[in-house]
Design an enzyme around this catalytic site. Structure first.
Site, PDB file in Angstrom:
ATOM      1  N   LYS A 202      40.691  31.736  42.888  1.00 41.86           N
ATOM      2  CA  LYS A 202      41.257  33.083  42.722  1.00 41.86           C
ATOM      3  C   LYS A 202      42.787  33.028  42.830  1.00 41.86           C
ATOM      4  O   LYS A 202      43.503  33.603  42.008  1.00 41.86           O
ATOM      5  CB  LYS A 202      40.675  34.025  43.780  1.00 41.86           C
ATOM      6  CG  LYS A 202      41.332  35.385  43.852  1.00 41.86           C
ATOM      7  CD  LYS A 202      41.089  36.216  42.611  1.00 41.86           C
ATOM      8  CE  LYS A 202      42.067  37.366  42.519  1.00 41.86           C
ATOM      9  NZ  LYS A 202      41.951  38.135  41.291  1.00 41.86           N
ATOM     10  N   CYS A 256      48.679  41.647  42.998  1.00 47.86           N
ATOM     11  CA  CYS A 256      47.989  40.364  42.819  1.00 47.86           C
ATOM     12  C   CYS A 256      48.970  39.230  42.508  1.00 47.86           C
ATOM     13  O   CYS A 256      49.183  38.351  43.336  1.00 47.86           O
ATOM     14  CB  CYS A 256      46.962  40.474  41.693  1.00 47.86           C
ATOM     15  SG  CYS A 256      45.521  41.442  42.167  1.00 47.86           S
TER      16      CYS A 256
END
Ligand SMILES: NC(=O)c1ccc[n+]([C@@H]2O[C@H](COP(=O)([O-])OP(=O)(O)OC[C@H]3O[C@@H](n4cnc5c(N)ncnc54)[C@H](O)[C@@H]3O)[C@@H](O)[C@H]2O)c1
Length: 416
Positions: A202, A256
């Protein structure tokens, strides 16, 4: 299956709804009373395409129930925030508190899944020791792992179903249990691996994009020196079948890409050199833009700059980690008056929805974000309101010809 989802934000709520809509009974838990109150009425407080309708459906059918505390279930999914601190370290207090909160309820055979984006080792060194205070052994008595989220806001419901997914378990059996669970609604592939690999996957996905953007931003600075147009360079390079350079801009924002690479840097600060450099390169862009503004407005007394668009990406109202907010701060610290205009950001102090007011007496219009409305700016009308006619496009978004015809002096990021 009874599933308890902890944290009902952009990730947790759509996920809870998906499980509820696919044959499961779901308890949604959040610490924010406003979330629980809204959900109990079948309503939502976040904006996401299709989510209000789905929430209404699953709540009215009794398949999703909102609570302020967890309760016994077969599966627990943690989707709480994982922000960074001022000094760029992960702040894991929400994951820690959510895991502690499960202790009274986790029983033999249960599955605990972390969905929050987290530093490597969160499952095995933070969560497992907390959960094992129950007296049970992770991977033997109960199952635990990480299944990160890859969805994009605006397309969350669609991407939850169609994206490929990673199921990272503490043990292979944990991974298989996670994979079996998500199969009830995921149509993409589900790849089983270990939890630490899933955590780094991720982080690496967003870091890959951050490094690519940093490369584009570095090229932009180089092109300005070499008197070459970076947008033309990138457009032509991307004609190569195996090249895909991202776009430069005034910096990288959002919760993010601007955050996750720091989770790798904090773990391995002496090894993560390129990752760290990419982050600082992207973070340097607001200053670079401010420097170019300074040279355009050199000698102007009491200058005023109008920033068009302050969100971190186009056509949304999300300002988290926005580089335009940093740019505004830099300009103000340099004594520049700044008017920030954004048609999507409503009711935020310091940001106007009145373009004419923002442009009045301005010395420069700066296009910060490529909101669709900016494609058709009326330069004739705006020029009449301004003190000086300067236009600076940081996104290569606007056709400069109408601006030049209206007497604007035009500047493009990545071109001298
Ligand atoms: N939003 C995205 O597009 C996206 C995409 C991929 C990954 N992620 C990751 O998913 C995680 C969640 O992100 P988000 O955007 O959904 O966050 P969010 O802020 O929208 O929602 C988090 C929710 O958790 C609640 N909460 C916090 N602590 C709690 C606790 N102890 N118990 C119960 N509820 C608690 C908050 O009140 C909030 O409603 C983060 O790690 C994020 O990095 C987000």
């Amino acid at each position: 299956m009874k599933i308890c989802v902890i944290g009902l934000g952009y990730i947790g709520l759509p996920t809870a709804c998906m499980f509820a809509d696919h044959g499961n009974y779901v308890i949604g838990v959040d610490k924010n009373p406003a979330v629980i109150e809204a959900l109990s009425r079948g309503e939502v407080i976040i904006e996401e395409n299709g989510l209000p309708e789905l929430v209404k459906k699953v709540v009215s059918e009794g398949k999703l129930v909102a609570k302020s505390e967890p309760e016994e279930a077969d599966v627990f999914i943690i989707s709480v925030p994982t922000p960074i601190t001022e000094d760029k370290h992960s702040d894991m207090k929400y994951v820690e508190a959510a895991t502690e909160g499960l202790l009274p309820y986790v029983k033999k055979g249960d599955l605990v899944i972390l969905e929050s984006t987290s530093p490597v080792g969160t499952v095995d060194t933070l969560m497992v020791p907390i959960l094992e205070k129950s007296g049970m052994k992770a991977g033997v008595d109960f199952y635990v792992g990480h299944s990160p989220e890859r969805v994009i806001p605006g397309q969350i419901l669609n991407e939850l179903v169609n994206n490929n997914r990673i199921a990272g378990g503490l043990t292979p059996e944990c991974a298989r249990k996670i994979s079996d669970l998500y199969k009830c609604f995921v149509k993409g592939e589900i790849y089983e691996t270990d939890a630490r690999t899933a955590e780094l996957c991720k982080l690496s996905e967003n870091t890959f994009r951050d490094i690519n953007i940093a490369f584009a931003n570095e090229l932009a600075k180089i092109c300005e020196r070499l008197n070459i147009n970076v947008w033309e360079v990138i457009r032509l390079c991307n004609k190569h079948p195996r090249v895909n350079i991202h776009q430069p801009g005034p910096g990288v924002g959002g919760h993010c890409i601007a955050v996750d690479p720091w989770f790798i840097v904090e773990k391995e600060p002496t090894l993560a050199n390129m990752i760290h450099l990419a982050r600082t390169t992207n973070d340097s862009m607001p200053t670079h833009v401010a420097d170019r503004i300074a040279s355009i407005l050199e000698g102007v007394e009491d200058p005023k700059v109008t920033i068009l668009g302050v969100t971190y990406k186009p056509d949304v109202d999300d300002m988290r980690e926005s580089p335009l907010i940093h740019l505004e701060e830099i300009l103000r610290n340099r004594g520049v008056r700044v008017a920030a205009y954004d048609p999507f950001v409503i009711g935020k102090p310091g940001i106007t929805n009145d373009l004419e007011e923002a442009a009045k007496d301005s010395d420069l219009l700066l296009l910060g974000v490529h909101h669709h409305q900016f494609k058709t700016l009326d330069f004739e009308a705006l020029g009449k309101l301004m003190r000086r006619k300067n236009f600076f496009d940081t996104r290569n978004f606007v056709d400069m010809e109408p601006a030049m015809n209206a007497g604007f002096s035009c500047t493009l990021l990545g071109k001298n």
